[in-house]
Enzyme design. Sequence first.
Site: not given
Length: 306
Positions: A60, A63, A125, A216, A278
């Site tokens: 975190e 990032h 996001h 999806h 992906h």
Amino acid sequence: MQYSKYMKWFAVAATIGMLLILLGGALVTKTDSGMGCGRNWPDCNGSLIPKEITTEVLIEFSHRVVTGAVSFLILILTVWSWRVLGHIREVKFLSFMALFFLIAQALIGAAQVLWGQGDFILALHFGISLISFAAVLLLTLIIFEVDQKFDADKVIIGNTLKRHTIGVTIYSYLVVYTGALVRHTNASLICPDWPLCNNKDIGLPANFYEWVQMGHRFAAGLIFVWILFIAIHAIKHYKEQRVLYWGWIIALIIVSLQVLAGMAVVLSRLNILLALLHSLLITLLFGLLCYMILLLSRSRQNQKSN
């Protein structure tokens, strides 16, 4: 010119930086590290630099550092390109989009840390970051004068390809959103098989999480078929316009790899490297589709001048 050379390196750094932000955000989500710094932002667990380093804190905090550093890069690139390349009509728009959506994704991330948000909001996001990435990528391509190198400034696009280009680009954003929703609702492993949720028991999804996962998959399957159709159309009718010919072939290759990566993620039970691959592939695909949208603008200009 000398400044052009430096601008190219700067644009590449900003593009790679945006890619790192996207992959870093995906890593935070996939490893459940979003609360690694607690309910603290911009500090981490009450300190500017965390005192206790756990895996979640490292992911975190890293990032956040990357996002902050890249934000300065994009701010400088925005001002620089605005001043030097402002005569190119797309540059100011792309500069604004890159900076605006980068700030927007940072604020959504901060809001999640401080107050928490619903899964359907959080799923936006990644998509918001994706728009910023696409804008930076297109700026970089303009700075590298890709249009001139591949005769993209001379393209003429027919109505059929125009409609499908716009349609599949908008639709790709829906595919991105459904994929993000799978992650944020923890529906990634709800279906143990592929391509069906349960290959031995054919039927409709039994609960909300299966609907999210299978929705999806259906969306991803449809975009594969759609891009396959467009690629065949481009191969038949645009062989002389290599930027369109090869662009759609590359798009077909990327979306094919995307489908295979999605399958591999499920069958490997969410292998983190495959999951990041992906995310990388859909990022590259969206960036390429946005470039195809830019070519529509080039085509309109060319048709007016003819």
